[in-house]
Design a protein around this motif. Structure first.
Motif, PDB file in Angstrom:
ATOM      1  N   ARG A  36       1.811  15.996  -0.063  1.00 28.00           N
ATOM      2  CA  ARG A  36       0.676  15.254  -0.583  1.00 28.00           C
ATOM      3  C   ARG A  36      -0.617  15.680   0.061  1.00 28.00           C
ATOM      4  O   ARG A  36      -0.616  16.278   1.124  1.00 28.00           O
ATOM      5  CB  ARG A  36       0.875  13.754  -0.317  1.00 28.00           C
ATOM      6  N   ALA A  85       1.098   4.152  -2.771  1.00 27.47           N
ATOM      7  CA  ALA A  85       0.792   5.531  -2.413  1.00 27.47           C
ATOM      8  C   ALA A  85       1.930   6.461  -2.816  1.00 27.47           C
ATOM      9  O   ALA A  85       1.710   7.585  -3.249  1.00 27.47           O
ATOM     10  CB  ALA A  85       0.530   5.641  -0.908  1.00 27.47           C
ATOM     11  N   LEU A  86       3.152   5.973  -2.675  1.00 32.30           N
ATOM     12  CA  LEU A  86       4.295   6.827  -2.980  1.00 32.30           C
ATOM     13  C   LEU A  86       4.646   6.844  -4.459  1.00 32.30           C
ATOM     14  O   LEU A  86       4.934   7.886  -5.032  1.00 32.30           O
ATOM     15  CB  LEU A  86       5.524   6.354  -2.185  1.00 32.30           C
ATOM     16  N   PHE A  87       4.648   5.662  -5.081  1.00 35.22           N
ATOM     17  CA  PHE A  87       5.214   5.572  -6.431  1.00 35.22           C
ATOM     18  C   PHE A  87       4.195   5.393  -7.533  1.00 35.22           C
ATOM     19  O   PHE A  87       4.500   5.625  -8.691  1.00 35.22           O
ATOM     20  CB  PHE A  87       6.211   4.409  -6.479  1.00 35.22           C
ATOM     21  N   ILE A 134       0.849  -1.205   0.000  1.00 41.28           N
ATOM     22  CA  ILE A 134       0.000   0.000   0.000  1.00 41.28           C
ATOM     23  C   ILE A 134       0.878   1.245   0.000  1.00 41.28           C
ATOM     24  O   ILE A 134       0.633   2.205  -0.737  1.00 41.28           O
ATOM     25  CB  ILE A 134      -0.938   0.014   1.219  1.00 41.28           C
ATOM     26  N   ILE A 135       1.912   1.234   0.846  1.00 44.60           N
ATOM     27  CA  ILE A 135       2.789   2.414   0.922  1.00 44.60           C
ATOM     28  C   ILE A 135       3.476   2.638  -0.413  1.00 44.60           C
ATOM     29  O   ILE A 135       3.559   3.765  -0.902  1.00 44.60           O
ATOM     30  CB  ILE A 135       3.835   2.233   2.042  1.00 44.60           C
ATOM     31  N   TYR A 183      -3.687  10.672   0.539  1.00 46.09           N
ATOM     32  CA  TYR A 183      -2.497   9.830   0.581  1.00 46.09           C
ATOM     33  C   TYR A 183      -1.919   9.739   1.979  1.00 46.09           C
ATOM     34  O   TYR A 183      -1.334   8.723   2.349  1.00 46.09           O
ATOM     35  CB  TYR A 183      -1.461  10.340  -0.422  1.00 46.09           C
ATOM     36  N   PRO A 233       0.679   6.637  -7.559  1.00 44.28           N
ATOM     37  CA  PRO A 233      -0.493   7.250  -6.939  1.00 44.28           C
ATOM     38  C   PRO A 233      -1.769   7.134  -7.761  1.00 44.28           C
ATOM     39  O   PRO A 233      -2.856   7.270  -7.224  1.00 44.28           O
ATOM     40  CB  PRO A 233      -0.093   8.721  -6.762  1.00 44.28           C
ATOM     41  N   HIS A 234      -1.603   6.876  -9.069  1.00 39.86           N
ATOM     42  CA  HIS A 234      -2.817   6.739  -9.858  1.00 39.86           C
ATOM     43  C   HIS A 234      -3.251   5.301 -10.004  1.00 39.86           C
ATOM     44  O   HIS A 234      -4.120   4.985 -10.796  1.00 39.86           O
ATOM     45  CB  HIS A 234      -2.616   7.380 -11.240  1.00 39.86           C
TER      46      HIS A 234
END
Lengths: 403, 327, 289
Positions: free
Chosen positions: C91, B296-298, B292-293, C95, B300-301
């Protein structure tokens, strides 16, 4: 050892193999010499649904380890056939129970189903498995309805029913001379059933329940209720709490200075396995359970030594229940010489089994629930020591069972 | 939406339609679960991806849909679909109306927190209530049926029948949302996400649009909850826990928010992960959290954003001259 | 019920409120100054409790446990900030929610790996283990009074730092206007790391203080987290004063709710929040808009 193909967790595979290997070496038991010709006999699939993570993890682990130990003592053969395990972590989450049970029954096509710890997981499991499903052995979940309204020929239990946790408390407390008591418990399904069992026998024996205090589940802030209890001034109090709640309750009880004025009694889980966490606060607390670590019978001594050797942990009531589950399955499979298809015969062998369990004599009722002795124990120097037998051959009314 | 991705969607739909022919009963049941979750996720995407409302309490409506079914019909011998389904939808819609009306007056972190708070209220209400099963939940021993007079039109005990019913609901919800988004209403809420102040300045009553969106989303979530309760025959307060709301957000983002099929893909990914990861290690939550992280970081879409790249690779391999626009 | 019963409940409410205040103030500073929603804040509370349990077991003394545990907690907080939280500054909330939610999953699993799934208890230090006699029927544990006292000291210290020191001035400025602080040339990264670690220390300290009275068990951070968020929202983000008032309010409502209306107790806290937000959508002491 045969090449067990596990659809479970690889690390668990190692733990199981390790425990099994050590148990096989350590226990003084008959090792049936077998030529493990691979493919000679089709494997029996045993599906396990127990919690290995979360608050009930220790229970799940002990149950499984003890059951595996029992199988290992029998050379890891059921009725002459090698065993394949499918081990799933239930996480004690009722919401997942249905799909995990489906996975074991429909996807893995297990021949036996063992589990669970949590009563509501048990309800989902039994609802799915009863009738046409595999033979199911419940090694802990205590909800009355599992061998009550949900009973079925293929459902067995080797633990207890909540009735059996409450009912023997009545005569025990009356015998100790307590006539006016308060009944205090966690207000949820299981707690309510235990309380109801206690109330039935206590009032029938002439006792008076001054007040029933049902504390919200799973809240562990007992301050207000203990104050209320103190104000009521009964002879004693019968309680149902388990796990973290039981730790807190016993400690808060002692901190409130109530131990000398109002004797504390409870269903076994109030103190079972919690000695280290509760410390001195638990001294003198009396509980009702179908087992005690200090039970003085040869089976118990052997069992505890073997369990300690094979897992490094001390055995507890959960391990006993798992051990007996293993024994029960062995009885069934040996009676039909491994033919899982001979269901009726296997069920008959299982329901008429009389087992010399570490808890004492164990046999089964018509609804496949245990009939066993229930003991009154007291915590002395950190150990639950047997004071006397609270109820001999305690049965369960199996309400709603049409078997 | 590009032509190629539309083909992909149709192909996916065809695969879903044909699955029961090939798959075993267990997998059909698993797929039903995934599709129910996909409906839930799509409804949340309407809020997060299109309207720009980050709701952390969406699971409440899911739970209400399920509990309406369980409470009303737990003792019934026959559960009539035409009674049960509208009841769940109405209950969820009503709850969404009330919660939405109060919550939409706030914004930003306050909106997130107040939606969380409301779902917690519902959670504790069902958790602590003795009459609704509390933590033990409520078991249902029958599945809903659709009857005309005394003949069964649709029996849902059959896993395959249930699957097709659920698939129909998915397609229906998808088309409904598509219609809503294509209408002027949809344009306005997309504009609200992009720049709320400007939309307000243009004279639109922004809160009213947000509220309608919220109610649509809540109702669809209630549909998913109804289906889940009917499928497993069990409801439990954990359906409404904030943990579920959190996983729902993860599904939407992992799949790709701002598209309708993104959450569907996300549901597949997350359920399959939850099924597969435990076989790698007992401590699979570490991996799950890590994934998930990472997303979310790399990414995002979401996974959907990988699609054009994969398509482009595929197309360049085939040396196709067809141009692709954003999916 | 007699007066002494209510007195006991009041003491409980205040003590609970103080612990909430410690946790919530870190959370509100985080949001006010750094604009970050950190769902994993409850995990630091849990970390504090587990550190207290572990170190007290090792050293035999709760004081040493706390003394050794605090730097460890702050170090963990610093690492988490550098590795994960710092990527969230630019962000949006979605997020942040997602990433810190994933952090909770990870921390819970790590806790199970490190300390297992048993319920643990932490012994109360000898000289604090007694009870004082309030009335004929009522005793009250000394240790709980100690918790409140400790929190008062910490709160006073925080007040002094924030109101009377230069660092506190930067914190206050940052909470009011983040961009201005940056443009004034203050090293924002270092300020953020400091604020974060400080917030973590507060939460961990609260967890350590509470560990002897509440048991130490898996997942214990999550209840505290949600309630702390309610406190922050009621009080208004970025406001320490708001966190204090909010915490006391919640402490009172929650504690008295449990005894007067046990079935509604949990709901009442959230209902209170809804009412306050209806009246003042930015919280009691939050900035408008």
């Amino acid at each position: 050892m045969s090449d067990e193909k596990m659809t479970g967790i690889t690390r668990r595979d190692f733990i199981i193999k390790g425990a099994v290997a050590t148990a096989g070496l350590a226990t003084a038991s008959i090792l049936v010499p077998q030529s493990f010709a691979i493919g000679a006999q089709a494997k029996v699939k045993v599906g396990i649904l127990l919690p290995y993570t979360g608050t009930y993890a220790k229970l799940g682990t002990n149950i499984r380890d003890a059951m595996l130990m029992r199988f290992a003592e029998a050379g890891n053969m059921l009725g002459g056939r090698p065993i394949e395990f499918v081990d799933i972590d239930s996480e004690a989450k009722p919401a997942m129970a249905q799909q995990l049970t489906d996975k074991l029954i429909k996807k893995e096509n297990v021949d036996f189903l063992v589990g669970p710890v949590h009563s509501v997981v048990g309800m989902a499991m039994v609802k799915t498995a009863r009738g046409d499903g595999p033979i199911t052995v419940i090694p802990n979940a205590g909800a009355n309805m599992l061998t009550g309204s949900l009973c079925a020929p293929n459902i067995f239990r080797t633990s207890f029913s909540s009735y059996q946790m409450g009912y023997p408390g009545g005569p025990a407390m009356l015998e100790d001379g307590h006539k006016r008591v308060v009944l205090m418990y966690w207000n949820y399904g299981f707690g309510k059933e235990v309380a109801a069992g206690f109330k039935e026998s206590f009032e029938a024996g002439g006792g008076t329940i001054v007040k029933e205090i049902a504390t919200p589940f799973p809240e562990v802030d007992f301050q207000a209720y203990l104050t209320e209890l103190a104000a009521l001034k009964p002879d004693a109090v019968y309680t149902f709490y388990a796990g973290g709640g039981a730790v807190k309750y016993v400690k808060d009880y002692a901190a409130a200075g109530l131990k000398d004025s109002i004797k504390l009694y409870g269903a076994g889980f109030l103190t079972e396995g919690l000695g280290a966490a509760q410390g001195d606060a638990a001294e003198g607390v009396r509980t009702i359970l179908h087992y005690a670590d200090t039970l003085d019978n040869p089976e118990n001594h052997l069992f505890r030594a073997a369990f300690k050797k094979s897992t490094g942990n001390d055995a507890d009531v959960y391990a006993v229940q798992g051990y007996d589950a293993g024994e029960l399955i062995l009885r069934g499979m040996n009676a039909v010489k491994g033919d899982v298809g001979a269901r009726a015969e296997m069920i008959r062998a299982m329901e008429t089994a009389e087992i010399a369990s570490p808890r004492g004599k164990l046999r089964f009722s018509k609804s496949h629930n245990p009939i066993h002795d229930v003991y009154l124990r007291e915590v002395i120097k950190g150990e639950n020591r047997v004071v006397r037998v609270a109820a001999r051959d305690q049965d369960d009314p199996a309400e709603g069972c049409s078997m | 939406m590009s032509v190629s991705s539309r083909y992909l969607q149709l192909a996916a739909l065809l695969a879903l339609l044909l699955f029961p022919v090939l798959g075993s009963e267990f997998y059909v049941g698993l797929l039903s679960r995934i599709i129910i979750l996909a409906i839930f996720a799509m409804s949340l995407d309407l809020l997060i991806g299109y309207t720009g409302l980050v709701s952390f309490g969406h699971a409440a409506f899911f739970g209400i849909g399920g509990y309406a079914l369980a409470i009303a019909f737990q003792d019934a011998a026959v559960i009539h679909l035409w009674q049960a389904l509208p009841l769940s939808l109405a209950a969820a819609a009503l709850a969404a109306l009330v919660i939405g009306w109060i919550s939409i007056r706030t914004s930003g972190i306050y909106f997130i927190m107040i939606t969380l708070a409301f779902s917690q209220m519902f959670f504790y209400y069902f958790f602590e209530s003795p009459s609704y099963g509390g933590d033990d939940g409520i078991f249902l021993f029958f599945k809903p049926v659709l009857m005309l007079g005394s003949t069964d039109l649709l029996k849902l005990d059959n896993e395959i029948n249930f699957y097709y019913f659920v698939l129909t609901c998915l397609v229906g919800s998808y088309l409904f949302l598509l219609m809503v988004l294509r209408a002027p209403f949809g344009k306005v809420i997309t504009a609200i996400k992009a720049n709320e102040h400007r939309v307000c300045a243009l004279g639109y009553s922004v809160n009213r649009y947000k509220l309608v969106s919220f109610v649509f989303a809540g109702t669809l979530a209630g549909l998913a909850g109804f289906l889940e309760g009917a499928h497993t025959g069990y409801v439990n307060p954990s359906y409404m826990s904030w943990h579920e709301s959190g996983v729902a957000i993860a599904i939407v983002v992992l799949g790709g928010m701002g598209t309708l099929y993104g959450p569907v893909l996300g549901a597949f990914i997350v359920v399959l992960l939850q099924d597969f990861l435990p076989s790698l290690t007992e401590h699979w939550q570490l991996l799950f959290g890590g994934i998930i992280i990472s997303v979310a970081l790399f990414l995002p879409h979401g996974a959907i954003s990988l699609l054009p790249r994969i398509l482009a690779l595929f197309r360049s391999k085939q040396d196709d001259a067809q141009e692709s626009d954003d999916g | 019920m007699e007066l002494s019963f209510y007195l006991v409940q009041l003491l409980n409410a205040v003590q609970y409120g103080f612990l909430l205040f410690l946790v919530a103030s870190g959370l509100t500073l985080l949001f006010g100054i750094m604009g970050i929603i950190n769902l994993a804040h409850g995990s630091f509370y849990m970390l504090g409790s587990y550190l207290a349990y572990w170190l007290t077991g090792v050293t035999g003394n709760l004081w040493l446990g706390i003394l050794l545990g605090l730097p460890i907690a702050m170090l963990v907080g610093y690492l988490v900030e550098r590795l994960a939280i710092s990527s969230l500054y630019k962000r949006d909330h979605l997020y942040q929610v997602l990433l810190t939610f994933a952090l909770i999953l990870i921390f819970n699993e790590l806790q199970q790996i490190l300390w297992g799934t048993d319920v643990h208890s932490v012994p109360i230090p000898e000289f604090l283990a007694g009870s004082i006699q309030l009335t004929e029927n009522q005793v009250y544990p000394v240790y709980r009074l100690f918790i409140s006292a400790a929190c008062i000291v910490v709160a006073a210290g925080m007040y002094w730092v924030i109101q009377k020191t230069r660092l506190g001035m930067m914190v206050r400025a940052g909470a009011t206007n983040r961009e201005m602080v940056q443009s004034l040339g203050i090293n924002v990264n270092r300020l953020f790391a400091l604020v974060f670690s400080f917030g973590v220390a507060l939460a961990a300290f609260a967890g350590m203080l509470a560990s002897p009275v509440d048991s130490v068990y898996p997942g214990m951070g999550e209840n505290v987290l949600i309630i702390s968020f309610v406190v922050v929202v009621i009080g208004g983000t970025g406001s320490i004063k708001g966190a204090f008032v909010g915490a006391m309010l919640i402490g009172l409502v929650s504690t008295f709710g449990k005894v007067l209306l046990p079935e509604m107790a949990s709901i009442m806290v959230y209902a209170l929040m809804a009412v306050i937000l209806l009246w003042r959508p930015q919280g009691l002491f939050g900035r408008a808009g």
